[in-house]
Design a protein around this motif. Structure first.
Motif, PDB file in Angstrom:
ATOM      1  N   PRO A 101     -39.042 -46.860 -21.000  1.00  0.00           N
ATOM      2  CA  PRO A 101     -37.991 -47.383 -21.891  1.00  0.00           C
ATOM      3  C   PRO A 101     -36.654 -47.605 -21.182  1.00  0.00           C
ATOM      4  CG  PRO A 101     -39.124 -45.509 -22.882  1.00  0.00           C
ATOM      5  CD  PRO A 101     -39.507 -45.534 -21.436  1.00  0.00           C
ATOM      6  N   VAL A 102     -36.502 -47.059 -19.974  1.00  0.00           N
ATOM      7  CA  VAL A 102     -35.240 -47.165 -19.239  1.00  0.00           C
ATOM      8  C   VAL A 102     -35.230 -48.384 -18.326  1.00  0.00           C
ATOM      9  CG1 VAL A 102     -33.687 -46.033 -17.606  1.00  0.00           C
ATOM     10  CG2 VAL A 102     -34.891 -44.669 -19.333  1.00  0.00           C
ATOM     11  N   LEU A 103     -36.317 -48.581 -17.565  1.00  0.00           N
ATOM     12  CA  LEU A 103     -36.405 -49.711 -16.642  1.00  0.00           C
ATOM     13  C   LEU A 103     -37.048 -50.885 -17.371  1.00  0.00           C
ATOM     14  CD1 LEU A 103     -37.596 -47.832 -13.405  1.00  0.00           C
ATOM     15  CD2 LEU A 103     -35.270 -48.415 -14.107  1.00  0.00           C
ATOM     16  N   THR A 104     -36.219 -51.713 -17.979  1.00  0.00           N
ATOM     17  CA  THR A 104     -36.718 -52.765 -18.868  1.00  0.00           C
ATOM     18  C   THR A 104     -36.677 -54.165 -18.261  1.00  0.00           C
ATOM     19  OG1 THR A 104     -34.523 -52.885 -19.883  1.00  0.00           O
ATOM     20  CG2 THR A 104     -36.162 -51.477 -20.956  1.00  0.00           C
ATOM     21  N   SER A 105     -36.444 -54.264 -16.963  1.00  0.00           N
ATOM     22  CA  SER A 105     -36.563 -55.561 -16.292  1.00  0.00           C
ATOM     23  C   SER A 105     -38.006 -55.744 -15.840  1.00  0.00           C
ATOM     24  CB  SER A 105     -35.622 -55.626 -15.088  1.00  0.00           C
ATOM     25  OG  SER A 105     -36.014 -54.682 -14.097  1.00  0.00           O
ATOM     26  N   VAL A 106     -38.388 -56.966 -15.541  1.00  0.00           N
ATOM     27  CA  VAL A 106     -39.746 -57.229 -15.062  1.00  0.00           C
ATOM     28  C   VAL A 106     -40.005 -56.464 -13.767  1.00  0.00           C
ATOM     29  CG1 VAL A 106     -41.321 -58.993 -14.171  1.00  0.00           C
ATOM     30  CG2 VAL A 106     -39.902 -59.484 -16.169  1.00  0.00           C
ATOM     31  N   SER A 107     -39.049 -56.496 -12.844  1.00  0.00           N
ATOM     32  CA  SER A 107     -39.219 -55.793 -11.570  1.00  0.00           C
ATOM     33  C   SER A 107     -39.290 -54.288 -11.772  1.00  0.00           C
ATOM     34  CB  SER A 107     -38.075 -56.149 -10.609  1.00  0.00           C
ATOM     35  OG  SER A 107     -36.822 -55.805 -11.175  1.00  0.00           O
ATOM     36  N   GLY A 108     -38.472 -53.767 -12.692  1.00  0.00           N
ATOM     37  CA  GLY A 108     -38.507 -52.326 -12.976  1.00  0.00           C
ATOM     38  C   GLY A 108     -39.836 -51.907 -13.559  1.00  0.00           C
ATOM     39  N   PHE A 109     -40.366 -52.729 -14.470  1.00  0.00           N
ATOM     40  CA  PHE A 109     -41.663 -52.443 -15.085  1.00  0.00           C
ATOM     41  C   PHE A 109     -42.777 -52.434 -14.036  1.00  0.00           C
ATOM     42  CE2 PHE A 109     -45.660 -54.088 -16.770  1.00  0.00           C
ATOM     43  CZ  PHE A 109     -45.925 -53.205 -17.796  1.00  0.00           C
TER      44      PHE A 109
END
Length: 405
Positions: A101-109
């Motif tokens: 729920p914190v890393l909500t960018s495509v790269s973060g996911f």
């Protein structure tokens, strides 16, 4: 070899399935439930983040990291112990559930999918080695079937629970629940006795692995069959959520639930059959079911054939996994079990990775390509059956007891 944790009286029959065994089964149920409950929802979640073109990496990144971590988990399982390796694998699951729920960018996911895969690179390797330590050969297939039954219960209940939670709550609640399941999977092991004798303390040197320490050559043949046969699993994990949407099935975990329930019904019997009749005859039957399932999926236009395909797939998986893993342990040396199981799991992750990526490339988000995606997968699975037939004819890598039988 440790069979039970209490002293055996002169006229007492040793218990094969001890409390340690059943706690491991409960732990596996919770662990597999923890990361499988989020899988059916991830394609649509990634699409909502703007990453529709990267669906193939949802499973691909997860499995590639699991594969690369296996040599390290196998080495550590055979040196520092089974339990510490289990704990580390679960810890990764707990952390990732809170970070989605914190890393909500495509790269973060995609980064989290990569890290999350490390969890299955560690926990199942150590669990299988522990089972091999406490279960004698003549019950090994049955024991792995029971363990697989419990793992499959997690796989079956996870996606359905995940789909229900997203429908009634939110995707973030699902992620947090995933972490909770992972935490419970390690809490049930508190106080469990380590089975590895002559343990070493962890040091950075244990992570320095030479190429010849990555693969256990004694189990190459079952490893190859594992890799080819689970190609279909990678396809299912990647394409089935889209097929479910195409058919108007609201809960994307439905296929997983059906195939896992059918898998549960045959896992223990399949393990016992491989103990009695040999590993290879059971694996041949399993591969046949997987091929039929992929062919049927190519013709699916309604829920009935969708469900029948899931049943065939579940029977194939339920017969295949415990038999191949028991075969792997049969061929391994006692002090190299962690390495042997790591080799089997490397094969498994590589096969799933290839299945997920290649099926995604064939499908390309085009409903007209569903049938070709599944039929190509069926053809790949057929190669495993052909290879196994060659192995059987030449008696390559077959356990001596099976040849005598």
């Amino acid at each position: 070899m440790l069979i039970t944790s209490h002293a055996i009286m002169p006229n007492e029959t040793p218990r094969i399935y001890t409390l340690q065994f059943w706690l491991l089964c409960m732990s596996s149920f919770l662990f597999f439930g923890s990361f499988n409950m989020i899988i059916p929802e991830l394609p649509s979640y990634l699409t909502s983040l703007g990453g529709e073109d990267y669906k193939g990496l949802i499973i691909g990144l997860f499995t590639i990291m699991a594969m690369f971590s296996r040599p390290f988990s196998g080495r550590l399982t055979d040196t520092i112990g089974r339990i510490p390796v289990m704990i580390y694998g679960v810890f990764i699951c707990i952390i990732c559930g809170f970070l989605y729920p914190v890393l909500t960018s495509v790269s973060g996911f995609l980064f989290l999918r990569l890290v999350h895969g490390m969890s299955t690179g560690f926990k199942p390797t150590a669990t299988s080695a522990y089972i091999a330590d406490i279960i004698p050969y003549q019950k090994r297939g049955e024991a792995l079937g029971i363990l697989g039954f419990c793992s499959s219960m997690g796989i079956a209940s996870g996606p359905s629970l995940g789909g229900w939670m997203v429908l009634h709550y939110s995707i973030n609640v699902l992620f947090y629940t995933s972490s909770l399941f992972a935490l419970l999977s390690i809490l049930v092991l508190v106080g469990m006795k380590e089975t590895l004798e002559n343990k070493q303390k962890f040091s950075g040197k244990l992570l320095l692995i030479s190429p010849n320490e990555i693969i256990e050559n004694r189990v190459i043949i079952p490893g190859i069959i594992v890799m080819i046969s689970v190609f279909s699993f990678g396809t299912v994990l990647t394409i089935i959520p889209d097929l479910s949407d195409h058919l108007g099935i609201k809960n994307r975990g439905t296929f997983y639930t059906i195939f896992t329930i059918s898998s549960l019904l045959v896992r223990i019997l399949g393990g016992k059959a491989s103990d009695k009749y040999g590993r290879t005859p059971v694996v041949k039957v399993a591969l046949s079911f997987l091929v039929i399932s992929m062919i049927l999926l190519g013709f699916v236009e309604d829920f009935i054939l969708f469900a029948i395909s899931a049943i065939f797939f579940g029977v194939g998986v339920g017969l295949n996994t415990p038999s191949l893993f028991a075969w792997t342990i049969d061929l391994s040396l006692e002090d190299q079990r962690g390495k042997a199981m790591a080799t089997a799991y490397i094969s498994l992750e590589l096969g799933i990775f290839l299945g997920s990526v290649i099926s995604s490339l064939i499908f390309m988000n085009d409903p007209e390509m569903f049938k070709y995606t599944f039929w190509v997968t069926g053809g790949v699975t057929m190669l495993a059956l052909v290879f196994l037939q060659i192995v059987t004819m030449k008696k390559l890598g077959i356990p001596p007891q099976e040849i005598k039988a």
